[in-house]
Design an enzyme around this catalytic site. Structure first.
Site, PDB file in Angstrom:
ATOM      1  N   PRO A  96      46.675  33.197  34.523  1.00 30.00           N
ATOM      2  CA  PRO A  96      46.544  32.710  35.888  1.00 30.00           C
ATOM      3  C   PRO A  96      45.649  33.557  36.772  1.00 30.00           C
ATOM      4  O   PRO A  96      46.021  34.648  37.174  1.00 30.00           O
ATOM      5  CB  PRO A  96      47.996  32.758  36.409  1.00 30.00           C
ATOM      6  CG  PRO A  96      48.773  33.523  35.394  1.00 30.00           C
ATOM      7  CD  PRO A  96      47.866  34.003  34.353  1.00 30.00           C
ATOM      8  N   GLU A  97      44.496  33.052  37.080  1.00 26.97           N
ATOM      9  CA  GLU A  97      43.705  33.598  38.174  1.00 26.97           C
ATOM     10  C   GLU A  97      43.811  32.560  39.278  1.00 26.97           C
ATOM     11  O   GLU A  97      44.504  31.565  39.125  1.00 26.97           O
ATOM     12  CB  GLU A  97      42.260  33.854  37.729  1.00 26.97           C
ATOM     13  CG  GLU A  97      42.193  34.959  36.671  1.00 26.97           C
ATOM     14  CD  GLU A  97      40.867  35.695  36.610  1.00 26.97           C
ATOM     15  OE1 GLU A  97      40.272  35.915  37.672  1.00 26.97           O
ATOM     16  OE2 GLU A  97      40.439  36.036  35.506  1.00 26.97           O
TER      17      GLU A  97
END
Length: 280
Positions: A2-3
DNA sequence: AAGGTAACCTGACTGC
DNA sequence: TGCAGTCAGGTTACCT
């Protein structure tokens, strides 16, 4: 995983399916995340209608009448939506929230997080504005805030002796630039990752701000797919092909000039760059 | 007060 | 096949 793009896409997905529906049940199977999951979460959420799901930096904000469920995905967290009262659990499914009464009928949201670096915390409205929460208060500006641009970036970096890569990653000036996108944005802006943050002038700050916004925007448009794993062209006539130009490509030729991409370590994190295109 | 580093955890991969 | 070692997309806490 997750960015910022993935968090943004997650927020939109959750909001679309769940906003307006009511929490029917909450089951916490594993409280040991980055911090213990707030005690008595079920009691606090029970019967509350989900108003919206937003995002601040990489934090998801589930807004309810009485407060906000703060959730960070850490390195390996994800939310899945399952129809109805889904039975069975997969490894690392730590939390389940059953919703009912919304457009989609009964829906279950499940939080899965193998490494348990994520967080799920309840912030009661009585404790004040969630944006003043200690975890959120010192975050930098949102990259898509109209106020974000070269001048603001330059002002934020002024005086910093740290390398620009690490200054970006720290998130105190602008949020959402993770390890992959930091390398990609600096490549797009043709700035060396070891350049001193405070030494960047107007022009390079303008390029960098535009690169950050451009790279993140592209990834969101591509459905939040993370650059690293994204290898196929999507159905829309290859319109949104997003791939890493430097990250993970050590020794391979630069797409712009052909020089071999280099890998260095900054603050214990890998950085990739083109030694010929990117200048200090 | 900025800057470096250890710490939190599991899983996938590499090389012997 | 097994085992040790390395690395992974994030962030805070703590020390200098």
């Amino acid at each position: 995983m997750p960015e910022l793009p993935e968090v943004e896409v997650t927020a939109r997905g959750l909001e679309q399916s769940l906003a307006g529906s009511e929490v029917a049940a909450v089951r916490v199977h594993e409280r040991r995340l980055r911090w213990p999951v707030t005690a008595g979460l079920a009691k606090r959420l029970q019967g509350q209608r989900l108003l919206s799901v937003g995002r601040r930096g990489k934090y998801l904000l589930w807004r309810f009448p009485d407060g906000v469920l703060l959730c960070h995905l850490g390195m390996s967290g994800s939310w899945r939506l399952l129809p109805g009262v889904a039975p069975g659990r997969e490894p690392h499914d730590h939390l389940e929230i059953d919703f009912s009464g919304g457009a989609g009928g009964r829906v279950q949201a499940r939080y899965n997080d193998p490494r348990r670096f994520g967080a799920v915390l309840w912030h009661a409205n009585a404790r004040g504005d969630v944006l003043a929460h200690p975890l959120l208060a010192s975050l930098g500006i949102e990259p898509f805030d109209p106020a974000f641009g070269g001048p603001l970036l330059r002002a934020g970096l002024r005086g910093l002796r740290a390398p620009v890569k690490q200054a970006l990653l720290a998130g105190k000036v602008v949020v959402g630039v993770g390890n992959i996108y930091a390398s990609e944005a600096l490549f797009a802006a043709r700035i060396h990752p070891q350049a001193r943050a405070g030494a960047l002038g107007d022009e390079r700050c303008a390029r960098l701000a535009q690169a950050v916004r451009g790279i993140l925007g592209q990834a969101i448009a591509a459905g939040g797919s993370t650059l690293r794993d994204f290898s196929h062209v999507d159905g829309l006539a290859g319109e949104y092909t997003v791939r890493a130009l430097v990250y993970g490509r050590e020794g391979e030729p630069c797409h712009r000039c052909g020089a071999a991409i280099r890998r260095i370590v900054q603050g214990a994190r890998a950085t990739y760059y083109c030694p010929s295109c990117q200048r200090k």
